[in-house]
Design a protein around this motif. Structure first.
Motif, PDB file in Angstrom:
ATOM      1  N   ALA A  44     -82.037 -42.078  69.533  1.00 48.19           N
ATOM      2  CA  ALA A  44     -80.571 -42.138  69.641  1.00 48.19           C
ATOM      3  C   ALA A  44     -80.096 -41.074  70.628  1.00 48.19           C
ATOM      4  N   LYS A  46     -77.385 -40.149  71.909  1.00 49.49           N
ATOM      5  CA  LYS A  46     -76.206 -39.301  71.721  1.00 49.49           C
ATOM      6  C   LYS A  46     -76.542 -37.971  71.044  1.00 49.49           C
ATOM      7  N   ASP A  65     -81.722 -45.775  72.004  1.00 54.95           N
ATOM      8  CA  ASP A  65     -80.542 -46.374  71.381  1.00 54.95           C
ATOM      9  C   ASP A  65     -79.332 -45.724  72.028  1.00 54.95           C
ATOM     10  N   VAL A  67     -75.038 -45.636  73.047  1.00 54.31           N
ATOM     11  CA  VAL A  67     -73.720 -46.003  72.527  1.00 54.31           C
ATOM     12  C   VAL A  67     -72.641 -45.985  73.612  1.00 54.31           C
ATOM     13  N   HIS A 185     -76.877 -49.301  60.071  1.00 52.70           N
ATOM     14  CA  HIS A 185     -76.976 -47.842  60.238  1.00 52.70           C
ATOM     15  C   HIS A 185     -76.085 -47.256  59.173  1.00 52.70           C
ATOM     16  N   GLY A 187     -75.724 -44.012  57.940  1.00 55.93           N
ATOM     17  CA  GLY A 187     -75.177 -42.656  57.937  1.00 55.93           C
ATOM     18  C   GLY A 187     -76.143 -41.679  58.563  1.00 55.93           C
ATOM     19  N   LEU A 226     -82.231 -40.138  59.359  1.00 56.72           N
ATOM     20  CA  LEU A 226     -83.141 -39.210  58.675  1.00 56.72           C
ATOM     21  C   LEU A 226     -82.722 -37.771  58.995  1.00 56.72           C
ATOM     22  N   GLU A 263     -83.697 -46.133  64.736  1.00 52.49           N
ATOM     23  CA  GLU A 263     -82.977 -45.383  65.776  1.00 52.49           C
ATOM     24  C   GLU A 263     -82.780 -43.957  65.305  1.00 52.49           C
ATOM     25  N   LEU A 264     -83.766 -43.114  65.536  1.00 49.46           N
ATOM     26  CA  LEU A 264     -83.688 -41.741  65.060  1.00 49.46           C
ATOM     27  C   LEU A 264     -83.156 -40.811  66.141  1.00 49.46           C
ATOM     28  N   ARG A 266     -81.243 -37.154  65.237  1.00 48.71           N
ATOM     29  CA  ARG A 266     -81.370 -35.794  64.721  1.00 48.71           C
ATOM     30  C   ARG A 266     -82.804 -35.430  64.344  1.00 48.71           C
ATOM     31  N   TYR A 362     -76.812 -33.011  68.407  1.00 46.06           N
ATOM     32  CA  TYR A 362     -75.342 -32.935  68.348  1.00 46.06           C
ATOM     33  C   TYR A 362     -74.845 -31.525  68.646  1.00 46.06           C
TER      34      TYR A 362
END
Ligand SMILES: *Cc1c(COP(=O)(O)O)cnc(C)c1O
Length: 381
Positions: A44, A46, A65, A67, A185, A187, A226, A263-264, A266, A362
């Motif tokens: 992911a 982002k 993945d 966005v 997805h 959370g 996760l 789609e990991l 974090r 993030y």
């Protein structure tokens, strides 16, 4: 994770420090867990779109993945195969949809009937066949799983279960759309396996239900979420991928030929990054003392945005220094610009280097120039 303190001291702060060997060890562990299994892991983007970090993940063979349209462009530039990129988001613009088709991405995770109509129209107009996974809002009960924030009925994400029939029929009947599968997805920062097992049972119900109607899904994408250990990053530098994939693969009743996608974000990059900052002042108040950093909420937004806490370490205090209590804050004109209250740290002085740990996800990707500050620097070593 390792930080070369001598090197960091000579660099401009605040600074995101990424530990390449931890990132590589994390990627190896993922590869070990999914070897020989019908699983495709998408990163992911982002969570961290630092070009060097993305390049390392792309060369490990993961998909991406995305966005936004610009994330797709950045992912391709970093070396991700367009055919291993999926694209989610409730508000994809015409330009972004066309860009995704033109780039030849694997599939769109479509979030509404309205988006399906526009995608079909644009695909027809520009001569593409768009591959689609339908993002389902699985309506997982918030009271049982309070940590799940995006799978609930009330939010903007995904297609409501009651509308899924219509979305599937529409996709199957549309000349320019190909139905690839379902996407979920539920959370983020989920630290027990139970919600994933719960999701799997919901997914099984849907697979059975549609199989009975003759609808088959090639791809089951369970999204990301996760979590990582923010309070003990050195104790748990690599998340429990084995437990995660075991949970998915034992609970999901995948059909022969069906692929599991996830789609990991974090879990891949969180622990390999720290925000390294220099102490500008140690300010004595009346009944408390403040460590004022040169890093602020614009550099690392999670504490201000989510009330998140990152483990704080003094990297340069001499061994055996007395422990004192501090509030650790940034220089921004907002009281939410606080990284920790009542932190127990070795006696800290102006000029010390402080690490805000577990900041690989993030962190840099959410940094802004609020207060006309510059964006933080970064090092990958
Ligand atoms: C943010 C996001 C992810 C990644 O979430 P993590 O909690 O970082 O694993 C995966 N899929 C979608 C659709 C997302 O929006």
């Amino acid at each position: 994770m390792n930080i070369d303190i001598e090197l960091a001291e000579g660099l401009k702060t605040p600074l995101y420090w990424y530990d390449l060997s931890l990132l590589e060890a994390t990627l190896s562990e993922i590869k070990r867990c999914v070897a020989g299994k019908p699983v495709k892991v998408h990163y992911a983007v982002k969570a961290n779109c630092n070009p060097k970090v993305m390049e390392v993940i792309a060369s490990a063979g993961l998909g991406a993945d995305c966005v936004s349209g610009r994330e797709i462009t950045a992912a391709i530039k970093a070396g991700f195969e367009p055919s291993s990129i999926c694209y989610a988001g409730v508000g994809k613009t015409d330009r972004e949809l066309i860009g995704g088709m033109k780039a030849g991405i694997a599939y769109f995770n479509v979030e509404s009937l309205e988006e399906l109509e526009v995608l079909n129209e644009l695909a027809g107009e520009y001569g593409y066949q768009a591959r689609v996974c339908l993002r389902v809002n699985p309506n997982i009960d918030a009271h049982t799983h309070h940590y799940i924030t995006t799978g609930l009925e009330e939010n903007k994400f995904g297609i409501h279960l009651s509308m899924l029939d219509r979305a599937i029929d529409y996709t199957l009947q549309s000349p320019h759309l190909t139905l690839e599968g379902l996407h979920f997805h539920i959370g983020s920062q989920i630290t027990t396996m139970e919600p994933f097992a719960f999701l799997c049972r919901k997914v099984n119900g849907l697979i059975d239900q549609y199989e009975a109607k003759g609808v088959e899904f090639k791809i089951i994408n369970v999204g990301g979420g996760l979590g990582i250990d923010y309070e003990d990053p050195d104790g748990h530098p690599i998340p429990d991928f084995q437990g995660y994939f075991d949970t998915l693969l034992t609970n999901l009743k995948l059909r022969p030929g069906q692929e599991l996608h996830c789609e990991l974000g974090r879990a891949i990059v969180g622990q390999c990054g720290s925000l390294v900052s220099k102490v500008t002042y140690v300010k004595k108040g009346v009944d408390r003392q403040f460590i004022i950093l040169d890093a602020g909420m614009n550099d690392l937004m999670r504490p201000a945005l989510y009330g998140a806490h990152h483990k704080i370490e003094n990297l340069t205090a001499p061994e055996g220094e007395e422990i004192e209590t501090y509030d650790v804050v940034g220089p921004i004109c907002e009281s939410s610009d606080t990284f920790g209250k009542g932190e127990r740290l070795p006696k800290t002085r102006r000029g010390d280097l402080i690490a805000l740990r577990s900041a690989g996800a993030y962190g840099e990707s959410m940094a802004s120039t609020y207060n006309i500050r510059t964006l933080p620097e970064s090092v990958v070593r």
